[in-house]
Design an enzyme around this catalytic site. Structure first.
Site, PDB file in Angstrom:
ATOM      1  N   ASP A 181     -11.351 -12.229   8.030  1.00  0.00           N
ATOM      2  CA  ASP A 181      -9.913 -12.149   8.281  1.00  0.00           C
ATOM      3  C   ASP A 181      -9.576 -10.969   9.196  1.00  0.00           C
ATOM      4  O   ASP A 181      -8.807 -10.079   8.826  1.00  0.00           O
ATOM      5  CB  ASP A 181      -9.183 -11.986   6.934  1.00  0.00           C
ATOM      6  CG  ASP A 181      -7.685 -12.250   7.064  1.00  0.00           C
ATOM      7  OD1 ASP A 181      -7.291 -12.960   8.009  1.00  0.00           O
ATOM      8  OD2 ASP A 181      -6.923 -11.742   6.224  1.00  0.00           O
ATOM      9  N   VAL A 207       0.832  -1.192   0.000  1.00  0.00           N
ATOM     10  CA  VAL A 207       0.000   0.000   0.000  1.00  0.00           C
ATOM     11  C   VAL A 207       0.877   1.255   0.000  1.00  0.00           C
ATOM     12  O   VAL A 207       1.803   1.373   0.811  1.00  0.00           O
ATOM     13  CB  VAL A 207      -0.928   0.010   1.223  1.00  0.00           C
ATOM     14  CG1 VAL A 207      -1.792   1.261   1.229  1.00  0.00           C
ATOM     15  CG2 VAL A 207      -1.811  -1.231   1.232  1.00  0.00           C
TER      16      VAL A 207
END
Length: 941
Positions: A289, A134
């Site tokens: 998750d 990212v």
């Protein structure tokens, strides 16, 4: 990725697995001969060196292994501390991918050069994870964003890693069968590839954000939807690129920053838990998750959680959502029946009946979380519980220590439940890693309740399934269904009505839901607890034995049951037991008051009833034997026949009528998913305070009657009581099975034609005693161990259940024969048997003058006139009776216990429509019988 690389990755994985496995095995033997202090030190070093080996390989291989390591690093509640400390490094960024690779992927996916896409683009990534990294950037319009870029070639790596992980898990399950994680890896293999499409993640993020910001309707069972979390807005997505709003936050593992900003870590985890409870129970769409890397904490007060990464998001069906909610609430309440029902509803199949252990294991997922400092004690406690469960399983299945290791008690584990449990484990790990204690039951309970109660508040006017979709058998049934809709869910929770006229089914209707927390619809084969309705079944068994020549009504009970002939009971005859004139109406009352659960011990109850002393002379007065009736007749049945009560029940009633799976006195394991759950209409029960019963009702039965009525459902909803043999109060049956029974009695024992072939499921199509699947049914088990486990399971089933119930093979033969017609319950084909039921004709001298009972049955009719019918009601409203003269039989079952007003209105309506005289018991103002105080009519309707 070339074949050489693939093989190399696989070799590295299995080489390390073997190395670590043999290291632990060697240490396991070594520590047997050292002191406790040295043992702990050796284990600590072993854990640390192997954790570093695992970390090194995970960083080297990246891909799925990093994600698995991140998951393991959150399990401070179950993994040794060295693993948590070492693997925690995977929550930080991995080594970044080259900038050229990143920019190349962005330009290829978005079709423009970087300079046209972004005003600024940070060269250094904010984070690098297993699938993507990212970067922070600024769009041309000035918006600050983050750009998530998928690693080049990661798809092939992830798919290969899944294969390797699957092979590794299968090897572990073979080497150490108690650690079988195959269901979990199977579900992961199915879901993980979805994370590789960022368009999928973008849509998931939008959906979760919309769900958590939506206002939930209030009302009964409603839960505030004010979940105080933040989710970044999606700007743009492709398969490999995701651009979303930038939010400045603190990572969860940055404890110094959390302390510096004054973040309330307990409130933080509670809010995250609320968000997940909302996703699971309200929305049925949740992130599977939730590891620490997928959360940030906003720097601005009140420091809200920021939820990230919705690649692995699971959608579950309404039925699965309800089953998960039911499982949660059953653990909160310790309700084993509801837990086993929830298992069945979600598709979790067990090979062995161990409800207590099932409850303990399921409750692990919802237990209060522990802090990291308590992790060692927690692991120790879990290991001790695992050992206890293994020992119980070994004793239950008659296995040796080697066999029990290779026996998996779970036959099928649903994938949806696996992801759900993974989420709970990750949330627990989150609280442990932040060193806070969370009471999950308190936080999640309102959401679970809302899921179940929300389905019940719609009522018949808006819920098209309130009356079960089954064929209409007659015009009367069509009118009855309209009446039920008119009565509505205020008075009816769940109900079944079945009626016969001249041997044919004219009504077979089911309506409402199975319970207050069970929104599944009542079906024709649902099983209702019917309390004293059971007495009519038990009485029929006694009459069957008389018909078979095993008993005589005038026979002294002590001649059949020698131990019974003590304490002034020598003169009690069989007809005294059936007519409630034995004087033993309060027998066992003190025993049951002292220990209510003693009713579950069949042999003990028979022994106590044999020692009891009558309060009145036999035949002198008719006083309702509210509990003792069952054990008196039950003991008589077993001693007269020389066989078990259940065997006679099946031979005399169940199999001849072809009602397998729909009439029990004490349920067998495996039918829990069809059980209706009891609740109480407290508004009606309060009316009992002003009722004055006649002299034929024991005063002891009225002592604190409202309190007793309120407490009965809790007791009779428990698994122990439902499985017990209590022939006065523990029948579990469907209305269509009960109506068929009374239709046969109304015809002097002649069995009616088969039930409607349009009924779904067919009456009698259930196996009467369900068998647990053995290990042999699992394709993944080794043949040798499966064969051994299968044999042990089979033999155990015979030891545990065959002594009480006929075999499954017999049931199946009976089901196959259910299409046949004719046959009789009794060989006596004249009206004599019905005279005995009602205590008239030659049997009139065996009953108390003007008594409301015949021989075992409540006599129905008009005041001042001879009885025209017979049957039996039960506490709370269930009832079954017949009118032989008019060829009529009806059964009503309810699970909302009240004063019987629903049943009376239904019976009255049906009788009036058919031109059948309405017995006083069901009229508005007629005299009510003593057989059930809770069915006494209120002053007006």
């Amino acid at each position: 990725m070339g074949w050489g690389t693939l093989i190399t990755r696989r070799l590295k994985v299995f080489s390390l697995a073997l190395f670590v496995y043999f290291d632990y095995k060697a240490v396991q033997k070594r520590v047997q001969w050292v002191s406790t202090v040295k043992k702990n030190a050796i284990w600590a070093k072993t854990h640390e060196r192997n954790a570093r080996r695992v970390l090194k390989l995970m960083i080297e291989l990246e891909g799925l292994w990093v994600k698995m390591g991140q998951y393991l690093s959150t399990r401070a509640d179950v993994l040794p501390e060295p693993y948590i400390e070492v693997l925690k490094q995977l929550q930080d960024s991995l080594p970044p991918r080259p900038l050229e690779e990143v920019c190349g992927t962005i330009e290829k996916e978005l079709g423009k050069p970087m300079r046209q896409l972004f005003a600024t683009f940070d060269v250094d990534p904010l984070a690098t994870a297993s699938i993507a990294q990212v970067h922070r950037a600024t769009l041309e319009d000035g918006r600050e964003v983050v750009v998530k870029v998928q690693h080049d070639g990661i798809k092939e790596i992830i798919l290969e890693d899944l294969k390797n992980a699957k092979s590794l898990i299968e090897w572990i399950a073979w080497a150490e069968p108690q650690y079988d994680f195959n269901p979990m890896i199977d579900e992961w293999c199915k879901e993980a590839p979805k994370e590789l499409d960022f368009n999928h993640e973008a849509e998931n993020t939008r959906t979760v954000s919309k769900n958590l910001s939506r206002k939930t309707e209030g009302g009964s069972g409603g839960v505030s939807s004010d979940v105080d979390v933040l989710i970044p807005e999606i700007i743009q997505s492709t398969e490999k690129i995701l651009i979303l709003e930038y939010m400045d936050g603190i990572r969860l593992h940055d404890n110094d920053s959390l302390e510096e900003y004054g973040v309330d870590k307990k409130r933080l985890v509670e809010e995250i838990t609320r968000a997940y409870a909302h996703q699971i129970y309200i929305d049925g769409f949740f992130n599977g998750d939730p590891h620490p890397g997928n959360f940030l904490v906003s720097k601005e007060p009140p420091h809200k959680p920021i939820l990230l990464d919705f690649g692995l998001t699971k959608r579950i069906s309404q039925s699965m959502k309800q089953a998960l909610a039911k499982m949660f609430l059953s653990c909160a309440e310790g309700d084993q029946v509801a837990l086993l029902s929830a298992f069945a509803e979600m598709g979790l199949k067990l090979r062995v009946d161990m409800p207590q252990q099932s409850m303990e294991i399921a409750s692990i997922f919802f237990r209060q979380s522990t802090t990291a400092t308590e992790a060692k004690e927690n692991i120790k406690a879990l290991n001790e519980q695992r050992e206890r469960n293994a020992k119980a399983l070994q004793e239950k299945m008659k296995l040796n220590k080697k066999e029990v290791k290779h026996f998996n008690p779970v036959d099928a584990f649903p994938g949806d439940a696996i992801i759900f449990m993974r989420v709970l484990n990750l949330l627990r790990g989150l609280s442990a890693s932040l060193n806070v204690r969370i009471v999950y039951l308190d936080i999640m309970r309102p959401f679970a309740e809302s899921t179940l109660l929300g389905s019940l508040t719609r009522g018949p006017s808006t819920n098209s399934e309130w009356i079960y979709d089954s064929p209409v058998n007659s015009e009367v049934e069509s009118k009855l269904r309209s009446l039920l809709l008119e009565m509505g869910s205020d008075k009816i929770l769940g109900l079944q009505v079945c009626a016969y006229k001249d041997g044919k089914v004219i009504i077979d209707t089911a309506a409402g839901t199975l319970g207050k927390y069970d929104p599944r619809p009542v079906q024709p084969d649902s099983l209702f607890p019917v309390f004293s309705v059971t007495k009519g079944i038990t009485a029929g068994m006694v009459h069957w034995l008389v018909d078979q020549g095993k008993l005589k009504y005038e026979e002294t009970v002590a001649d059949i049951w020698p131990k019974f002939g003590t304490n002034k009971k020598e003169l009690i005859k069989v007809h005294h037991l059936l007519n409630h004139t034995s004087g033993l109406h309060n027998a066992l009352g003190d025993v049951v008051k002292t220990d209510p659960m003693s009713v579950c011990d069949w042999e003990e109850m028979l022994d106590q009833i044999a020692k009891s002393t009558p309060e009145t002379e036999p035949g002198s007065s008719q006083i309702y034997h509210y509990l003792s009736f069952g054990w008196l007749c039950g003991g008589l049945i077993e001693h007269a026949s020389g066989r078990k009560f259940q065997e006679i029940l099946e031979e005399a009633i169940v199999h001849p009528l072809h009602i397998e799976g729909e009439l029990y006195v004490g349920i067998p394991p495996g039918v829990e998913s069809r059980l209706a759950t009891l609740t109480v209409d407290m508004e009606e029960i309060q009316k009992l305070q002003g009722i004055k019963p006649g002299p034929d009702v024991p005063p002891e039965l009225l002592s604190g009657i409202a309190q007793m009525a309120a407490g009965v459902p809790a007791m009779f909803n428990t698994l122990n009581v439902r499985r017990a043999i209590i022939p006065a109060a523990n029948g579990h049956l469907s209305a269509r099975a009960l109506a068929r029974y009374y239709a046969a009695l109304a015809a002097g024992g002649a069995i009616p034609p088969p039930h409607s072939s349009n009924a779904k499921p067919l009456l009698g199509s259930h196996v009467h005693t369900p068998a647990f699947p053995t290990a042999a049914t699992s394709k993944k088990k080794k043949k040798g161990s499966a064969k051994k486990s299968s044999g042990s399971s089979s033999s155990m089933e015979k030891v545990e259940y065959a002594q009480l119930r006929t075999s499954d093979a017999d049931s199946e033969v009976s089901v196959a024969a259910s299409g046949s017609t004719g046959g009789r319950l009794f060989s006596n084909s004249d009206s004599g048997i019905m005279d005995a039921f009602m205590g008239v004709g030659e049997y009139s001298g065996m009953i108390h003058p003007n008594g409301k009972f015949g021989l075992g049955f409540r006599r129905y009719g008009r005041s001042g006139a001879p009885p025209t019918g017979f049957g039996h009601s039960g506490m709370g409203g269930s009832n079954g009776f017949c009118d032989p003269e008019h060829g009529f039989a009806i059964a009503v079952t309810v699970n909302k216990m009240a004063l019987g007003s629903v049943t009376r209105r239904v019976v009255r309506f049906v009788c009036e429509e058919l031109g059948v005289p309405v017995p006083d018991e069901f009229s508005v103002s007629g005299e009510k019988g003593p057989d059930m105080v809770l069915n006494l009519a209120p002053p007006a309707e």
